[in-house]
Motif scaffolding. Sequence first.
Motif: not given
Length: 580
Positions: A8, A10, A89-93, A135, A140, A142
């Motif tokens: 994914p 950014q 993972r671009d911030g995804r959990t 989370d 994750a 961020r």
Amino acid sequence: MDGIPAIPAQRNHPEAARHAPRTTQAAPGPESVPAAPEPGSPASATTAPAPSPGSRFAVLGPIRAWRGSEVLPSGTPQQRALLAVLLLRDGRTATAAELIDAIWGEDPPQQALATIRTYASRLRKVLDPGTLVTDAGGYAIRTPAGTLDLGVARSLASDSEQARTTGDRALARTLLARALDLWDGEPLAGVPGPHAETERSRLVEWRLQLLETRLDLDLEVGHHAEAVAELTALTAAHPLRERLRELLMLALYRSGRQAEALAVYADTRRLLADELGVDPRPELAALQQRILRADAELACAEAPAPAAAPVHVRPAQLPATVPDFTGRATFVDELGAILSAADGQVMAVSALAGIGGVGKTTLAVHVAHAARPHFPDGQLYVDLQGTEPRPAEPVAVLGSFLRALGTPDTAIPDTADERAALYRSALDGRRVLVLLDNARDAAQVRPLLPGTAGCAALVTSRVRMAGLAGAHLVDLDVMSPEEALQLFTRIVGAERVASERQAALDVVGACGFLPLAIRIAASRLAARRTWTVSVLAAKLADERRRLDELQAGDLAVKATFELGYGQLEPAQQRAFRLLG
């Protein structure tokens, strides 16, 4: 752009982040943010504050993290694997189960979940508050836009594609070249696990696709001659990649090398038949036919833009001077007077010689900083690595100097003689000080000397530069006992030395009044508040262990001696051992 890895992208990259990927921001002070709970705890769903804008991460090479200019420790290979999974993972959990599968695959250790928690806890202590969050039973990372090199590369590649669509091929080529510059070797280098292996392959493939596109743009803007060498190397490294061979054929043909272009096709056809039992793809065969009939449209390419006028850059490359510089007043005055008179009829050259650790570089840097007002057009510096097995080559140093003076890469010639001539021309009419540190001999130094009045050169070496015509030669010896004691006192502190003056004299005497040894001994004492000067003197009194005691961090007297010993002839080495 086709073939970009399905990781994914950014989002919301600002223009500044896209077009200045290597800018280092100053990190603000730590915020007071409570640590996030571990997965499965009642308060695991958290909304963390944004991390400090000073944090940056890299996956297009070894996994690395920075806070401002400070490199942050990333831990063991498995801990770096955890960091890599979360960054990609671009911030995804990522759930704990997903992380275990990514790091260990089908054979996780018995305590895998506890190990994941340990790695996460360690990373949380290193990263800015709020960067690693917990989370919904997972973790994750961020990060603000523009802090991950992969995201910056994607943005640059996307902008390049848009510029190409609008017809601005020169801008498209520049943006793509900047994206490719973000790679620092193999992506995810040294990171274990099946997830890293999969993503590594995809990133390698994407880089090759970007490289092919950039080379295609090179040919579109008329840089076919320059592209031949790079394409030749790439086709050798990736012999079955037909697109690279197609570009090489086109570059050769447009460079007036029709026979070689056709030979590439014949070689490709032979290779594909032998290795895979197939014929070249239709595009490659069509290109061969167009070359055979000298298709007029094939030779068309946008004329390259005229070379940009040289930009006069004011380099300031001197290393920092030490705040506790001590003594050497006669040499400082002598060298300062010579440099201040460099606006005369001839270029000033001063060469400092002395044994390793005697303080040549420290003195030269101190004098060079003091003389900066006399050289308003800048100062150049290079470590010539004269004591190393492979000293710096003048041709490489000239290239770096020319770039520092504002010469574009495309205007830098290949040979040492041509670079030296251009270097002297670039310095003509300018007042620049050149510090050539740790030179091997006069032959290494001569091509690097400026050629005009107003410039000056300072040279340091372990050998006397008698072969430099007109040079002012300075032989640097060890410090006097008074200077040595003064240096020791400035580092350790007057209070600790005042009550143990004799022990301090014993320490500097054991150091042979050598500035490097004194600095190391004093730094060790300054870092150990429970030691007295007498304790240090007792440790240095044992001659068999003295060299082992004289090391602090990356400074070591033994290493300096070893470099000098390695330059001796066998008979000289034997004499040195006998004297010892």
